[in-house]
Design a protein around this motif. Structure first.
Motif, short mmCIF file in Angstrom:
data_model
loop_
_atom_site.label_atom_id
_atom_site.label_comp_id
_atom_site.label_asym_id
_atom_site.label_seq_id
_atom_site.Cartn_x
_atom_site.Cartn_y
_atom_site.Cartn_z
N LEU A 282 0.84 -1.20 0.00
CA LEU A 282 0.00 0.00 0.00
C LEU A 282 0.87 1.24 0.00
N ASN A 283 0.39 2.29 -0.66
CA ASN A 283 1.03 3.58 -0.53
C ASN A 283 -0.06 4.64 -0.39
N ILE A 284 0.32 5.80 0.08
CA ILE A 284 -0.63 6.88 0.34
C ILE A 284 -0.63 7.86 -0.81
N ALA A 285 -1.82 8.15 -1.33
CA ALA A 285 -1.99 9.16 -2.37
C ALA A 285 -2.55 10.42 -1.72
N MET A 286 -1.96 11.55 -2.06
CA MET A 286 -2.47 12.85 -1.60
C MET A 286 -2.68 13.69 -2.85
N ILE A 287 -3.93 13.94 -3.17
CA ILE A 287 -4.30 14.67 -4.38
C ILE A 287 -4.70 16.09 -3.96
N PRO A 288 -4.04 17.13 -4.51
CA PRO A 288 -4.33 18.49 -4.08
C PRO A 288 -5.37 19.20 -4.95
N TYR A 289 -5.96 20.25 -4.37
CA TYR A 289 -6.70 21.24 -5.14
C TYR A 289 -5.67 22.07 -5.90
N GLN A 290 -6.11 22.88 -6.83
CA GLN A 290 -5.20 23.77 -7.54
C GLN A 290 -4.50 24.73 -6.58
N SER B 293 -5.24 5.38 0.81
CA SER B 293 -4.25 4.35 0.56
C SER B 293 -4.67 3.57 -0.68
N ARG B 294 -3.67 3.04 -1.38
CA ARG B 294 -3.94 2.34 -2.63
C ARG B 294 -2.81 1.36 -2.92
N TYR B 295 -3.10 0.46 -3.85
CA TYR B 295 -2.06 -0.45 -4.33
C TYR B 295 -2.18 -0.56 -5.85
N LEU B 296 -1.12 -0.95 -6.49
CA LEU B 296 -1.10 -1.12 -7.93
C LEU B 296 -1.68 -2.49 -8.28
N SER B 297 -2.60 -2.52 -9.25
CA SER B 297 -3.22 -3.79 -9.66
C SER B 297 -2.14 -4.77 -10.11
N GLN B 298 -2.47 -6.05 -10.08
CA GLN B 298 -1.50 -7.09 -10.42
C GLN B 298 -0.92 -6.92 -11.82
N ASP B 299 -1.75 -6.43 -12.75
CA ASP B 299 -1.24 -6.24 -14.12
C ASP B 299 -0.52 -4.90 -14.29
N GLY B 300 -0.50 -4.09 -13.22
CA GLY B 300 0.23 -2.83 -13.25
C GLY B 300 -0.41 -1.72 -14.04
#
Length: 93
Positions: free
Chosen positions: A4-12, A21-28
């Motif tokens: 897992l890794n943490i994504a932080m998406i900002p406003y402009q 938190s998210r992970y990359l799918s098996q097929d990438g």
């Protein structure tokens, strides 16, 4: 499941809009949300909070007005709203 890794998406403006938190799918080919998800109003107040399980909402979710009052509360069962959801206005009524 990958790490897992943490994504932080900002406003402009640079303020945090989403944090999850998210992970990359098996097929990438795509990121899959898994674990705690939080959305924020641009003023920094919490807008929404809940959990994802392998890319779908699962468990208790809450939405909030910009003043911090709860706006909605309910449960998901693997991406499907379950049971009765409750809603409140900005005054908490």
């Amino acid at each position: 499941m990958s790490d897992l890794n943490i994504a932080m998406i900002p406003y402009q403006s640079g303020a945090t809009r989403f944090e999850y938190s998210r992970y990359l799918s098996q097929d990438g080919t795509k990121w899959v949300r898994h674990g705690l998800f939080r959305a924020f109003h641009e003023n920094g107040a919490l807008a929404s909070e809940g959990n994802y399980e392998n890319g779908v909402e699962n468990g208790l979710w809450r939405d909030f007005h910009e003043n911090g009052q709860v706006a909605a509360e309910g449960n998901y069962l693997y991406g499907i709203e379950k049971g009765k959801w409750k809603y409140w206005d900005e005054s908490g009524a």
